[in-house]
Design a protein around this motif. Structure first.
Motif, PDB file in Angstrom:
ATOM      1  N   GLY A 243     -34.781  25.468   7.264  1.00  0.00           N
ATOM      2  CA  GLY A 243     -34.738  26.744   6.555  1.00  0.00           C
ATOM      3  C   GLY A 243     -33.649  27.666   7.048  1.00  0.00           C
TER       4      GLY A 243
ATOM      5  N   ASN B 187     -34.723  30.752   8.876  1.00  0.00           N
ATOM      6  CA  ASN B 187     -33.996  31.891   8.289  1.00  0.00           C
ATOM      7  C   ASN B 187     -32.971  32.492   9.262  1.00  0.00           C
TER       8      ASN B 187
ATOM      9  N   GLN C  29     -30.856  27.718  -4.111  1.00  0.00           N
ATOM     10  CA  GLN C  29     -31.919  28.585  -4.601  1.00  0.00           C
ATOM     11  C   GLN C  29     -32.213  29.772  -3.689  1.00  0.00           C
ATOM     12  N   ASN C  30     -31.599  29.789  -2.510  1.00  0.00           N
ATOM     13  CA  ASN C  30     -31.982  30.789  -1.490  1.00  0.00           C
ATOM     14  C   ASN C  30     -31.094  32.022  -1.481  1.00  0.00           C
TER      15      ASN C  30
ATOM     16  N   ARG D 155     -26.907  30.492   1.112  1.00  0.00           N
ATOM     17  CA  ARG D 155     -27.925  30.489   2.166  1.00  0.00           C
ATOM     18  C   ARG D 155     -28.673  29.160   2.116  1.00  0.00           C
ATOM     19  N   GLY D 156     -29.079  28.684   3.295  1.00  0.00           N
ATOM     20  CA  GLY D 156     -29.808  27.414   3.346  1.00  0.00           C
ATOM     21  C   GLY D 156     -28.910  26.208   3.153  1.00  0.00           C
TER      22      GLY D 156
END
Length: 958
Positions: free
Chosen positions: A550, A519, A13-14, A36-37
């Protein structure tokens, strides 16, 4: 993939990191996407382009963008990174690389300093430590001026006393100026070495003796109403005595010390207020002054100075001096020996101990040299400082590398006699928390350290407990991260230089987990190296924890467990070098198992490294070490059967490297090559006569400069140059082999000095490397390049891959075996002239192995390899093991330290160490064939080995 394809992965979802048109090194303009993630594994054959994608493209671009956010002025100092050869990268987060190559070799760097745990420990000792006197062992105390007044009124009621301010403590000098200064200030009396004296004009002390001097501030008989007078006197005494005063009972002569600082009431010893710096061995305030905080000192080793005591000094018994020469130092030695009824031809072992001591440490009286030798009218007298002083003078005065190396061979590192290896000043070691000094806590295994931290608050005073709570909480957190990545067997005092690449990487991984960043894109290079299967799960969970905070975690890895645990896999291939650089798969592990890439075939069982039908028994001979006790080894006896492939296994820290790399290999190297490396302690060794040489194939670089390459290291470049010299064109021109070397003037391009490129400094922009405008990257001048063999110049040959070179030189018997050996170990994709600085540790190791393979062996060679599967794909391991099998089949012995089960299952003989790491290891748990070890109930290796052997049987791979 297009946007429609991405919708098939709702779990991500990222967003995505998209790489478009990557062309770094051998990458063929590829497009790659990484969710990502996620925990993403980039895999593929060694040399396929994994590191080029992960580190040289994604990480390099992330770093470049970060540095570009700085001002042009700041970039001048920081340096800049070159833009990688890629069209575009989108979705990129701030990036942190955790590689293996950055192990700190500084002897001052330890696990504690690297992880910053030691910094918090220093703070704990500075704020919550209890000080004790290093003289009396008593607890130190400190008093306020008001408290001192009350104690004097109570303890010295109606007593005649002197109130003194200490000025000098155990120091030499005449102190004439000090006495004159006190006299001018109006003071009448001083106490010198325990005796009260009136200060007289010109007064002084014996300058060659140590003295204690106190000035008499006041003398009185203490009355209950003297409080105000005492307060003023004590304030004055404190100023003069730098925070300390002394009370002398006039009648009994008893003396007591009081101080505003920490002080020993019995001896008067005082410490300054504790600060974190005094607990640092890297600070002048805390480091032991004798060893400068290193814990060891270099001392002359008599065994190296006199290696053979059966020789006489005339024959060269004293190695630094060599055989007799008609020189002053030998005349001095002869004169000393004559006093003991010996001469230069007396065997050294027969020289009396007193004479040896005088020879080594110098003579107290001047030595008489016969007048005939010095050609004078009378005998000549000269001081003799001894061999030890002679060596030390050479070391200190000779700055040349050769001189230092020559002198250092007679030295040995020994534990510092002042701090006993604890590195700190005695004041710092006098502070304790729960009855342990900071060095004792730093020497605890991480497991024990965690237990100590869990209980230490219960043993602190109530006031200090509140101060220490937050510090201990931070320490527990950081220590837990080290436990999570499987480093429970290390201690904070372990030097960084002694860590393996995998251990070093996992330490930095633990530090990053503790930083709690989000992140961030983390890129790791094979973190599973050196990790036993038992600890693999903990490592994978640590990486998942980093992801769940994250972050995006990208791992360049070959480990099967890591691939199966990943969220996403990128497979680079299909082969290596110029036949690689393509993305052959990207997707989830479940999807990968359904494909037919080389990696997938090994994962789904279509391919496997086959177990041999029978195990070799060896030639019946052994090398046996008795009583090995280095580091954590428990005085063990270990036998290595010769003529076999022997694998040493065990969890990380169990003692494998200590046994092989620090004990066996240095013993053999000393025996065969007079190596200077000292083996770890052992009692004896048998069976060395059964081999005739030892070859250590490690992963250190084959060269430290860009001019070193596989061709120069293997020696084939000399053969290639000789081939070019024999060509008609070269003979006509009178060229010699040096003409075809890019390191020597004559044949190389002088515009670039044989580099092939020029560095253009761009100030606040990255340096630009441009091909030399004269030779266009060829490294040689035009005349040299005109000499060609089969249409190829020397530069064209260096630009060939090993595979191409094998075809090109197939009819040249002096060259073919050396490059064929490189091909046989799976390095066909690298170039002959590829810079050694661009080779991975695994590639460097295989270049060394190929070099040894190309030499003639006698069938009695012992090869030692430490984790040769580092950086190797399943297919690479299969090729490597086939090469090692050839070595053993010719009668040689191969000993491998390894965790990889694909290697362990191929062994003829296994030695399993354990059961745990660190203090819980150091024992031999089992030994024998893989089948015999698999049935053992001790340790962790048998369980995993049994599973893979049973799987092989069920797959009919035996």
């Amino acid at each position: 993939m297009n946007k429609k394809d991405r919708s098939l992965y709702p779990q991500f979802q990222n967003g995505w990191i998209d790489v478009y048109g990557a062309r770094v090194h051998n990458l063929k303009n590829i497009d790659v996407k990484i969710p990502r993630g996620s925990l993403t594994v980039i895999t593929g054959l060694s040399g396929s382009g994994k590191s080029s994608l992960a580190f040289d493209t994604i990480y390099a671009e992330g770093q470049r963008r970060y540095i570009e956010t700085f001002s042009a002025y700041a970039r001048n100092f920081l340096g800049n990174m070159q833009r990688p050869d890629v069209d575009k990268i989108t979705g990129l987060s701030p990036v942190i690389s955790i590689e293996q190559k950055t192990t700190n070799k500084n002897p001052r760097s330890t696990v504690g300093t690297t992880t910053e745990i030691y910094d918090y420990l220093r703070l704990l000792y500075a704020r919550a430590g209890t000080a004790y006197s290093y003289l009396s062992g008593q607890k130190m105390v400190k008093y306020t001026e008001e408290k001192i007044v009350d104690m004097i009124l109570h303890d010295y009621a109606d007593k005649a006393v002197y109130i003194l301010a200490p000025l000098v403590r155990q120091r030499k000098g005449h102190y004439r100026e000090l006495f004159e200064s006190l006299r001018r200030k109006g003071y009448l009396y001083v106490r010198v070495d325990g005796e009260i004296k009136e200060i007289a004009r010109g007064m002084k002390t014996d300058r060659y003796k140590n003295h204690n001097i106190e000035v008499v501030i006041d003398k009185l008989r203490v009355r209950p109403d003297d409080g105000e007078r005492l307060a003023q006197t004590i304030a004055t005494a404190m100023r003069q005595g730098d925070g300390a005063i002394m009370m002398l009972d006039k009648e009994t002569g008893e003396c007591r010390n009081f101080s505003k600082r920490l002080m020993d009431p019995a001896t008067g010893l005082s410490y300054g207020d504790p600060a974190p710096n005094i607990f640092s061995f890297n600070s002048p305030e805390g480091a032991c002054p004798h060893c400068k905080g290193l814990g060891v000192v270099s001392e002359v080793d008599m065994k190296k100075v006199v290696p053979d005591p059966t020789l006489s000094i005339h024959q060269g018994a004293i190695a630094p001096l060599g055989k007799y020469k008609n020189q002053m130092i030998f005349w001095q030695i002869e004169s000393i020996l004559s006093k003991y009824d010996c001469n230069l031809k007396t065997p050294f072992k027969d020289i009396p101990e007193d004479a040896v001591d005088e020879l080594m440490n110098g003579s107290l009286e001047e030595i008489r040299i016969d007048k005939d030798k010095v050609h004078t009218s009378t005998d000549y007298f000269v001081a003799f400082d001894g061999i030890v002083k002679y060596l030390r003078t050479l070391i200190e005065s000779d700055d040349s590398a050769a001189g230092q190396k020559w002198a250092s061979q007679f030295l040995a590192d020994k534990e510092c006699p002042a701090c006993h290896g604890k590195r700190l000043k005695k004041e710092a070691l006098a502070y304790r928390v729960w009855d342990k000094d900071i060095s004792e806590v730093s020497n605890l295994d991480i497991d024990l350290l965690r237990d100590w931290l869990d209980q230490v608050e219960d043993h602190l005073e109530e006031g200090k407990k509140r101060i220490a709570h937050e510090i201990i909480k931070e320490l527990r957190s950081r220590v837990s991260f080290l436990l999570d990545v499987g480093l429970n067997y290390l201690s904070l005092n372990r030097q960084s230089a002694t860590l393996s690449g995998g251990e070093s990487q996992r330490i930095r991984l633990a530090t990053q987990i503790g930083s709690q960043l989000v992140n961030v894109l983390y890129i790791l290079d094979e973190p599973s190296i050196g990790l036993h299967q038992r600890d693999n799960e903990r490592l994978i969970n640590s990486l998942k924890e980093l992801r769940d905070q994250g972050n995006t975690v990208v791992v360049v890895e070959h480990d099967e467990d890591m691939m199966r645990a990943a969220d996403w896999i990128v497979d680079i291939g299909p082969k290596a070098g110029r036949k690689g650089g393509e993305e052959v798969f990207e997707g989830t592990p479940e999807e990968m198992l359904k494909t037919d890439t080389l990696t997938a075939q090994y994962l789904n069982g279509e391919r496997a490294i086959e177990i041999p039908a029978e195990r070799r028994k060896g030639n019946g001979k052994m090398i046996t070490i008795h009583g090995a006790s280095g580091n954590n080894l428990k005085h063990i006896d270990v036998s290595f059967p010769l003529g076999t492939l022997t694998v040493v296994t065990g969890v990380s820290g169990s003692g494998k490297s200590t046994l092989i790399n620090e004990t066996l290999q240095p013993i053999l190297s000393q025996h065969f090559y007079r190596s200077l490396k000292k083996p770890m302690p052992y009692d004896s060794i048998d069976g060395i006569d059964n081999i005739d040489k030892v070859v250590n194939v490690d992963q250190s670089p084959i060269g430290r400069t860009p001019r070193s390459n596989p061709a120069t290291y293997t020696g084939v470049f000399s053969d290639i140059r000789n081939l070019f010299v024999e060509l008609p064109e070269a003979k006509i021109r009178g060229y010699k082999p040096g003409r075809f070397s890019f390191n020597v003037k004559g044949g190389r391009c002088e515009a670039c000095g044989g580099n092939g490129y020029k560095t253009i400094e761009m100030n606040f922009m990255p340096n630009v490397y441009v091909p030399c405008e004269v030779c266009h990257g060829k490294r040689y001048n035009r005349e040299t390049l005109e000499v060609r063999y089969k249409g190829k110049s020397i530069a064209d040959v260096l630009d060939m891959t090993i595979n191409q070179a094998v075809e090109f030189f197939e009819n040249v018997p002096t060259i073919l075996p050396k490059i064929k050996a490189l091909q046989d170990v799976g390095l066909g994709y690298i170039k002959l002239g590829q810079s050694s600085t661009t080779l991975s540790g695994g590639e460097s190791q295989r270049v060394k192995l190929a070099t040894e393979l190309s030499k003639r062996d006698t069938g009695k060679t012992l090869y030692i390899l430490d984790e040769p599967t580092t950086g190797l794909h399943f297919e690479d391991i299969r090729i490597l093991m086939a090469v090692l099998e050839k070595l053993v089949s010719r009668g040689n012995t191969v000993i491998i330290i390894e965790h990889n089960l694909d290697v362990i299952k191929l062994a003829d003989y296994i030695i399993d160490m354990g059961p745990e790491g660190g203090r819980g290891g150091g024992q031999v748990l089992s030994k024998g064939t893989p089948e015999e070890v698999a049935e053992c109930k001790l340790g962790y290796t048998p369980r995993f080995l049994k599973a893979i052997l049973e799987k092989a049987k069920s797959d009919n791979k035996i």
